[in-house]
Design a protein around this motif. Structure first.
Motif, short mmCIF file in Angstrom:
data_model
loop_
_atom_site.label_atom_id
_atom_site.label_comp_id
_atom_site.label_asym_id
_atom_site.label_seq_id
_atom_site.Cartn_x
_atom_site.Cartn_y
_atom_site.Cartn_z
N LEU A 1 41.22 55.74 -32.32
CA LEU A 1 42.54 55.60 -32.94
C LEU A 1 42.62 56.22 -34.33
N ASP A 2 41.48 56.31 -35.04
CA ASP A 2 41.49 56.89 -36.38
C ASP A 2 41.43 58.41 -36.36
N GLY A 3 41.49 59.00 -35.16
CA GLY A 3 41.51 60.46 -35.05
C GLY A 3 40.15 61.11 -35.10
N VAL A 4 39.08 60.33 -35.10
CA VAL A 4 37.72 60.87 -35.18
C VAL A 4 37.18 61.07 -33.77
N GLU A 5 36.64 62.27 -33.53
CA GLU A 5 36.00 62.54 -32.25
C GLU A 5 34.56 62.07 -32.29
N ARG A 6 34.17 61.25 -31.35
CA ARG A 6 32.83 60.68 -31.33
C ARG A 6 32.14 61.04 -30.02
N LYS A 7 30.82 61.25 -30.08
CA LYS A 7 30.03 61.48 -28.88
C LYS A 7 29.42 60.16 -28.45
N LEU A 8 29.74 59.75 -27.24
CA LEU A 8 29.37 58.43 -26.77
C LEU A 8 27.93 58.37 -26.29
N SER A 9 27.37 57.17 -26.37
CA SER A 9 26.06 56.89 -25.80
C SER A 9 26.26 56.32 -24.40
N ASP A 10 25.25 56.46 -23.54
CA ASP A 10 25.36 55.88 -22.21
C ASP A 10 25.13 54.37 -22.23
N SER A 11 24.97 53.80 -23.46
CA SER A 11 24.86 52.35 -23.61
C SER A 11 26.14 51.72 -24.15
N ASP A 12 27.19 52.53 -24.31
CA ASP A 12 28.47 52.01 -24.79
C ASP A 12 29.31 51.53 -23.62
N LEU A 13 29.78 50.28 -23.70
CA LEU A 13 30.69 49.78 -22.67
C LEU A 13 32.09 50.32 -22.97
N MET A 14 32.70 50.96 -21.99
CA MET A 14 33.99 51.59 -22.19
C MET A 14 35.01 51.02 -21.19
N GLY B 1 35.73 46.14 -26.97
CA GLY B 1 35.47 45.17 -28.01
C GLY B 1 35.36 45.75 -29.40
N VAL B 2 35.56 47.07 -29.54
CA VAL B 2 35.36 47.70 -30.85
C VAL B 2 36.59 48.46 -31.33
N PRO C 1 28.11 39.70 -26.97
CA PRO C 1 27.91 39.98 -28.40
C PRO C 1 26.87 41.07 -28.65
N ILE C 2 25.80 41.08 -27.86
CA ILE C 2 24.72 42.05 -28.08
C ILE C 2 25.23 43.47 -27.83
N TRP C 3 25.96 43.69 -26.75
CA TRP C 3 26.47 45.03 -26.42
C TRP C 3 27.45 45.50 -27.49
N VAL C 4 28.35 44.63 -27.90
CA VAL C 4 29.35 45.02 -28.90
C VAL C 4 28.67 45.31 -30.23
N ARG C 5 27.71 44.46 -30.61
CA ARG C 5 27.04 44.64 -31.90
C ARG C 5 26.32 45.98 -31.98
N LYS C 6 25.61 46.35 -30.91
CA LYS C 6 24.87 47.62 -30.91
C LYS C 6 25.82 48.81 -31.01
N THR C 7 26.92 48.74 -30.26
CA THR C 7 27.88 49.85 -30.29
C THR C 7 28.56 49.95 -31.66
N ALA C 8 28.97 48.81 -32.22
CA ALA C 8 29.64 48.83 -33.53
C ALA C 8 28.71 49.39 -34.60
N GLN C 9 27.43 49.04 -34.54
CA GLN C 9 26.48 49.56 -35.52
C GLN C 9 26.20 51.03 -35.30
N ARG C 10 26.20 51.45 -34.03
CA ARG C 10 25.90 52.85 -33.71
C ARG C 10 26.93 53.79 -34.35
N TYR C 11 28.19 53.37 -34.38
CA TYR C 11 29.25 54.23 -34.92
C TYR C 11 29.75 53.75 -36.28
N ALA C 12 29.09 52.74 -36.85
CA ALA C 12 29.49 52.17 -38.15
C ALA C 12 30.96 51.79 -38.15
N LEU C 13 31.39 51.16 -37.04
CA LEU C 13 32.78 50.71 -36.90
C LEU C 13 32.85 49.21 -37.07
#
Length: 809
Positions: free
Chosen positions: A300-313, A330-331, A355-367
């Motif tokens: 939503l912030d207009g930033v293009e991100r490359k996803l990990s295969d551990s991100d729940l989408m 969740g992010v 919580p574990i999945w969301v926490r790892k993804t949020a930290q991965r992208y500093a969101l």
């Protein structure tokens, strides 16, 4: 976390003031950091009234200014100079009188109205535009009102200004259950024993099934529960004032009515939600899964991100059959699937994510979002369905539309309550006071913790899954105590403490920081050097180093083809670099690793290197500068050992191949540190001519010897005694040898041995004289002259026997 006082009052009956509520919340564990009054228009438009323009004339000295008289109720009309082109007689306007303070839109500085003269004409106030009042952004002209309110009516009545109190809570990471108004109300419910008034969702109904959606959850570990429905025929628009003001109080900017409702429910119930534009969900199918690593996704912030295969989408079915991501679960939402002004149908999501999945993804992208803040700490798995209905009813009320699908609720393995075995004995022991069993039951019931299998000795506490921080007996006891009140536990005459945790393990990083700060405080600078080095550095000292160098297979240059076996040469490179730039007085240290190949094994060790060269201090008028000497380095070495509580070391001579002179300190026959002046031939390899003093600590071994616990020994009740000897021995005999023989000879009474003078002269050819002091003490009685003399005679005999010493009288 920000809480609205008015919003809180809608959930639970509150007669107490915001300040009183703040004290109660702090006492129960939700520390209130501040309470601030919030007004829908800053300043409350104090001193601003409704007026009527009676006359308007052109200003004689300015073409763009008008002279007006304005009736503001009672007394004489005000003379006001106005610069707006649209001012005219007969208009109802908003007038800021003299003394009023305005907070214009977009300005950080308030505007205080004063009586003034503008081009020679008296002005006793200001006829205001929207932005000058802070009620809007328009500055096209003055605000003309359509109202029958009498002149002089406070403008706050016309604009319906409301006030609220913002309660800011410093939420600790363990209290995820309180990350909402409902969560805070639950604590007040337990404290006051009052009921919570959650909004009813009984009116929820599925109106038709004109927009069915299929939902597939492919990873139920990451998404244990997923609910959703569709709403069609709605109208995206600006939110009503009450909703905008409610969100503004807690610092959330209004976007549109749909997004605002999802934010409202999130902060009311602690349940994050997301609305997708149904027309942009390809295939009318939602797939909760992972996508291949490297998949690009624009948030939503207009930033293009490359996803990990551990991100729940959250994905749709995609154009080519492969799931296409719409939202990071969740992010953060995606840019293309969100609600816009053209949206007429939505798919509304309400879920419980791991919580574990969301926490790892949020930290991965500093969101860090409101959603991830809650999900990564743990939300209530029983809340999604109620929140979904609550949001759907609000959307129908505010944006219209009909529920156009049945509710999807995928919840294959419901999250179980926590079951905690409790004993009344432990409750009384940890609280420090015996509480009535009925009181304990009432407190726990107020916290939604049920009691089962109750006996005289204890019970089983059934803890709801949203209390992720309450899973042990001590946690439940803490819940009882914080509601009962820490201040209600009287202090006994004999204080004691209890604990249920183990003692902490030593933290190597904290110890490293402690030593680094010690050295920096003594004027040292830290180095960070490359572990790759030249192979020919170690040739001269190869016999002093165990093993062979570790060679790099694909090295870029010969100068960086092996891993360093010692920290000496990387430090000397820094000294040479600085010396060549006229920085010759250096104090340096480095924490670094060394690498050796011994047999078929590769050995990696952490070491601490300390370097001194040049002068020890700067030249000044009261003290001459002098060159560094061995004892300067020795003093710093002993400070480092003292910081790590390493003592009772033994001394031997340092390796002569590396040190011109030096000392090795050992503990349990293992070297702890070797220090001294480096051989000139080693320093010369880097064209360093000045003496270099170097200390090499075995950091890994030092950490193993560190003991964090302070051992207390009772202060001796009996005095110590000092005796001195002047001992003449062969000049090759070191003081360390004298010290060791002294401790071997007298193990009971000898407390310390020190040398306070050394003499060498022509009259002592081949010999030297040590002046040595001995401290004697008995913990059981006062030493007598007979015992002292007998002890000293044994020491003298030992020196004469071992070293052929002569004791000077």
């Amino acid at each position: 976390m920000k809480i609205s006082y008015k919003w809180l009052k809608e959930l639970i009956e509150i007669t107490e003031s915001p300040e009183e509520i703040g004290k109660i919340l702090t006492a129960t564990g939700l520390e209130v950091e501040g309470i601030e009054e919030i007004e829908s228009i800053k300043g409350g438009l104090q001193g601003v009234v409704i007026g009527e323009v009676l006359t308007r004339e052109k200003h004689p000295e300015a073409d763009r200014l008008s002279l007006t008289t304005v009736d503001v109720g009672g007394g004489n009309p005000l003379s006001i100079v106005c610069g707006a082109a649209n001012v005219a007689a007969g208009q109802k306007v908003v007038v800021a009188t003299v003394g009023a303070t305005l907070y214009p839109t977009g300005s950080e500085q308030p505007l205080v109205l004063k009586k003034s003269k503008i081009r020679g004409a008296l002005s006793e106030g200001m006829i205001c535009a929207e932005d000058e009042l802070g009620v809007g952004t328009s500055h096209d002209g003055i605000l003309v009102l359509d109202t029958d309110l009498p002149n002089g009516t406070p403008a706050s009545e016309y604009f319906g200004i409301s006030s609220d109190y913002l309660i800011e809570i410093g939420l600790t990471p363990n209290r995820a259950d309180a990350a909402s108004h409902y969560g805070v109300a639950r604590d007040l419910k337990a404290y006051f024993n009052r009921e919570i008034k959650l909004a009813s969702v009984d009116a929820f109904a599925v109106n038709n099934e004109n927009l069915p959606f299929e939902v597939e959850v492919r990873n139920s570990e990451a998404a244990p529960r997923y609910t959703g429905l569709t709403i069609s025929g709605l109208k995206v628009a600006e939110s009503p004032d009450w909703l905008k003001q409610r969100l503004a109080t807690i610092g959330i900017r209004s976007i549109n009515n749909i997004v605002d409702i999802t934010n409202y429910v999130c902060h009311e119930l602690g349940q994050p939600m997301h609305a997708f534009d149904a027309d942009k969900v390809i295939g009318n199918k939602v797939i909760v899964t992972m996508v291949p690593a490297g998949t690009t996704f624009v948030t939503l912030d207009g930033v293009e991100r490359k996803l990990s295969d551990s991100d729940l989408m959250i994905c749709n079915s995609g154009t080519n059959g492969n799931p296409e991501p719409m939202c990071i679960a969740g992010v953060f939402g995606g840019q293309t699937s969100g609600v816009t002004n053209e949206t007429t149908s939505i798919f509304l999501e309400s879920a419980y994510f791991s919580p574990i999945w969301v926490r790892k993804t949020a930290q991965r992208y500093a969101l860090k979002t409101d959603s991830s803040f809650r999900f990564e700490r743990g939300t209530d798995p029983n809340m999604p369905l109620y929140a979904l209905k609550r949001a759907a009813l609000l959307i129908q009320q505010i944006a219209g539309g009909t529920v156009s699908s049945n509710i999807t609720d995928i919840y294959p393995e419901p999250v179980a309550d926590f079951q905690v075995k409790m004993t009344y004995r432990n409750i009384d022991r940890l609280i420090g006071k015996s509480l009535d069993k009925t009181l304990i039951g009432n407190i726990l019931n107020g916290l939604d913790i049920q009691i089962q299998n109750q006996t005289e000795s204890g019970f089983t506490a059934i803890v709801p899954p949203y209390r992720v921080d309450v899973q042990r007996e001590a946690d439940v006891i803490e819940e009882i105590l914080r509601i009962y009140g820490f201040g209600q536990v009287e202090l006994s005459e004999a204080l004691s403490s209890d604990y249920l945790s183990d003692f902490p393990v030593n933290d190597p990083e904290k110890l490293k920081l402690r030593v680094a700060e010690l050295l920096v405080a003594n004027g040292f600078n830290e180095m960070i050097n490359n572990s790759l080095t030249k192979p020919d550095y170690h040739v001269a000292i190869a016999e002093s180093i165990q093993g062979n160098p570790v060679k790099i297979l694909n090295y870029l240059s010969e100068d960086l083809s092996v891993m360093r076996q010692t920290l000496i040469f990387s430090g000397l490179e820094v000294i040479a670099y600085n010396s060549n730039r006229r920085q010759k007085d250096l104090k340096l240290f480095e924490f670094g690793k060394t690498y050796n190949e011994i047999g078929e094994k590769y050995i990696e060790k952490e070491r601490l290197a300390v370097f001194l060269t040049g002068n020890i201090g700067q030249e000044s008028w009261f003290e001459k500068s002098r060159e560094v000497i061995f004892h300067d380095l020795a003093g710093f070495v002993m400070q480092v050992l003292s910081a790590l509580k390493i003592k009772d070391v033994e001394r031997t001579e340092a390796d002569a191949a590396i040190f011109k002179f030096g000392t090795t300190l050992t503990l349990n026959r293992k070297p702890v540190v070797t220090f001294g002046q480096l051989q000139a031939s080693i320093a010369k390899k880097l064209d360093i001519k000045a003496p270099v003093f170097y200390a090499d600590f075995d950091w890994d071994y030092m950490l193993k010897q560190y003991d964090a616990f302070v051992q207390y020994k009772e202060v001796a009740k009996f005095p110590e005694v000092r005796r001195d000897l002047s001992v003449v021995v062969n000049k090759k005999i070191t003081f360390e040898e004298l010290r060791q023989i002294a401790y071997k000879t007298e193990r009971q009474l000898l407390r310390a041995v020190n040398v306070f003078d050394v003499y060498e002269g022509a009259n002592l050819e081949g010999k030297k004289s040590y002046s040595v002091s001995f401290i004697l003490q008995d913990d059981q009685q006062t030493l007598t002259d007979k015992v002292i003399d007998k002890t000293m005679q044994r020491l003298i005999s030992a020196y004469e026997r071992e070293f052929e010493a002569v004791i000077r009288k």
